[in-house]
Design a protein around this motif. Structure first.
Motif, PDB file in Angstrom:
ATOM      1  N   UNK A   9       0.827  -1.202   0.000  1.00  0.00           N
ATOM      2  CA  UNK A   9       0.000   0.000   0.000  1.00  0.00           C
ATOM      3  C   UNK A   9       0.866   1.260   0.000  1.00  0.00           C
ATOM      4  N   UNK A  10       1.953   1.247   0.741  1.00  0.00           N
ATOM      5  CA  UNK A  10       2.822   2.420   0.847  1.00  0.00           C
ATOM      6  C   UNK A  10       3.567   2.704  -0.461  1.00  0.00           C
ATOM      7  N   UNK A  11       4.072   1.660  -1.102  1.00  0.00           N
ATOM      8  CA  UNK A  11       4.993   1.855  -2.227  1.00  0.00           C
ATOM      9  C   UNK A  11       4.491   1.339  -3.568  1.00  0.00           C
ATOM     10  N   UNK A  12       3.379   0.620  -3.579  1.00  0.00           N
ATOM     11  CA  UNK A  12       2.909   0.020  -4.817  1.00  0.00           C
ATOM     12  C   UNK A  12       2.443   1.034  -5.848  1.00  0.00           C
ATOM     13  N   UNK A  13       2.541   0.656  -7.114  1.00  0.00           N
ATOM     14  CA  UNK A  13       2.096   1.514  -8.220  1.00  0.00           C
ATOM     15  C   UNK A  13       0.762   0.977  -8.731  1.00  0.00           C
ATOM     16  N   UNK A  14      -0.303   1.598  -8.292  1.00  0.00           N
ATOM     17  CA  UNK A  14      -1.625   1.141  -8.681  1.00  0.00           C
ATOM     18  C   UNK A  14      -2.683   1.944  -7.972  1.00  0.00           C
ATOM     19  N   UNK A  67      -0.767   6.372 -11.869  1.00  0.00           N
ATOM     20  CA  UNK A  67       0.690   6.183 -11.944  1.00  0.00           C
ATOM     21  C   UNK A  67       1.377   7.214 -12.826  1.00  0.00           C
ATOM     22  N   UNK A  68       0.761   7.575 -13.926  1.00  0.00           N
ATOM     23  CA  UNK A  68       1.383   8.500 -14.898  1.00  0.00           C
ATOM     24  C   UNK A  68       0.790   9.890 -14.755  1.00  0.00           C
ATOM     25  N   UNK A  69       1.607  10.826 -14.308  1.00  0.00           N
ATOM     26  CA  UNK A  69       1.141  12.166 -14.017  1.00  0.00           C
ATOM     27  C   UNK A  69       1.598  13.162 -15.092  1.00  0.00           C
ATOM     28  N   UNK A 105      -9.902  -0.667 -15.516  1.00  0.00           N
ATOM     29  CA  UNK A 105      -8.735  -0.852 -14.649  1.00  0.00           C
ATOM     30  C   UNK A 105      -7.499  -0.199 -15.261  1.00  0.00           C
ATOM     31  N   UNK A 106      -7.294  -0.404 -16.545  1.00  0.00           N
ATOM     32  CA  UNK A 106      -6.101   0.152 -17.197  1.00  0.00           C
ATOM     33  C   UNK A 106      -6.115   1.675 -17.193  1.00  0.00           C
ATOM     34  N   UNK A 154      -2.116  -4.086 -11.034  1.00  0.00           N
ATOM     35  CA  UNK A 154      -2.675  -2.742 -11.182  1.00  0.00           C
ATOM     36  C   UNK A 154      -3.525  -2.310  -9.993  1.00  0.00           C
ATOM     37  N   UNK A 155      -4.036  -3.273  -9.244  1.00  0.00           N
ATOM     38  CA  UNK A 155      -4.917  -2.978  -8.111  1.00  0.00           C
ATOM     39  C   UNK A 155      -4.197  -3.341  -6.811  1.00  0.00           C
ATOM     40  N   UNK A 156      -3.977  -2.329  -5.971  1.00  0.00           N
ATOM     41  CA  UNK A 156      -3.255  -2.535  -4.719  1.00  0.00           C
ATOM     42  C   UNK A 156      -4.156  -3.133  -3.643  1.00  0.00           C
ATOM     43  N   UNK A 157      -5.395  -2.637  -3.569  1.00  0.00           N
ATOM     44  CA  UNK A 157      -6.299  -3.065  -2.521  1.00  0.00           C
ATOM     45  C   UNK A 157      -7.745  -2.933  -2.952  1.00  0.00           C
TER      46      UNK A 157
END
Length: 296
Positions: free
Chosen positions: A9-14, A293-295, A285-286, A67-70
């Motif tokens: 949750x802290x570091x994941x990309x999703x 993730x992409x800003x 989801x995508x 792609x989904x953290x939680x």
């Protein structure tokens, strides 16, 4: 608390999927999914139908841990099974971190806000959440106007309950939603940010929280909150925006990731074939993952 889930949750990309529609919002969620109210006759049947919907989402190959953290669950969903496993166990085995909605809905509006109704069985719910291997919780209030005393009351209540959740070794998601249709939304967000900062600065080093906030009117308005050492992650609700609009606004906010509900499931329908359903969910989801993730 599960350390690998904490790290994800802290570091994941999703992003975090919100699958926590409860009693009052369930008929609308089912109707949007193509299940009208005359398709069920009792509350039990209604919750059976919504669990079928959630099961179809969670078991889809498009609902993936890359792609989904939680995922945030409704209390009944926590107690139900998916393919012979309790829902949280099924999610964890899939690599997705389970959260639980613990609030009992909103009180009547007063001082420009809606506080949470009392959570009389919170201690028992938290005990059961630990038993069901839930990682964290979520609770929602709503801010309609930039009323300083009202917003302070919302934040005070949220952190008071969050303290009890932390003491139960669970991660609280504090959700003081600002109504996206509020005339003075940006002013409300400024007051909210300042009130949250006061509480964060008072937290001891061994206590952390998450925040779930409306996407701010001014891009990166919550930068201080996102970077605060006591905040594990800040996630955004879609709040009534369409998925495309929510995604575009989200892309402007560095460090902010999605926790969408309606914007995730808007294109899903009970009458779709599995192929159609999975493709629609995959597209959602995508796009939400990309915005998280992409800003810009």
């Amino acid at each position: 608390m599960n350390n690998s889930q904490f790290d994800k949750i802290k570091n994941g990309k999703g992003f975090i999927a919100a699958l926590d529609q409860s009693g009052g919002s369930t008929p609308k969620a089912l109707a949007e999914y193509g299940v009208p109210e005359d398709a069920y006759s009792t509350e039990d049947e209604m919750f059976d139908r919504v669990h079928q919907m959630r099961t179809r989402i969670v078991t889809s190959p498009a609902f993936n841990a890359e792609q989904i953290l939680g995922a945030i669950l409704f209390e009944q969903t926590m107690d139900r099974e998916i393919e012979g496993k309790y829902t949280a166990d099924y999610l964890a085995d899939k690599g997705i971190v389970p959260f639980l909605k613990v609030d009992k809905g909103l009180a009547e509006q007063e001082n420009g806000v809606q506080l949470m109704k009392p959570i009389s069985d919170l201690d028992e719910t938290l005990r059961r959440a630990n038993e069901r291997k839930i990682f964290g919780t979520k609770m929602r209030s709503v801010i309609h106007e930039p009323n300083t005393s009202g917003i302070k009351a919302v934040v005070d209540q949220q952190f008071e309950v969050a303290k009890r959740i932390v003491n139960s070794d669970l991660m609280p998601i504090i959700e003081p939603e600002v109504n996206i249709y509020s005339v003075k939304k940006e002013k409300s967000e400024e007051i909210l940010r300042d009130e949250i900062m006061k509480h964060l600065n008072d937290l001891p080093e061994n206590e952390n929280v998450m925040l779930k906030l409306s996407i701010p009117t001014k891009a990166n308005a919550y930068k201080e909150l996102i970077e605060h050492p006591r905040v594990l992650r800040v996630v955004a609700l879609s709040g009534g925006y369409s998925r495309d609009e929510a995604n575009e606004k989200l892309k402007e906010n560095h460090g902010l990731i999605a926790s969408f509900s309606r914007a995730l499931s808007a294109d899903l329908n009970a009458n779709q074939s599995d192929e159609e359903f999975n493709e629609a969910l995959k597209n959602a989801v995508e796009s939400i993952h990309d915005a998280s993730v992409n800003k810009k």
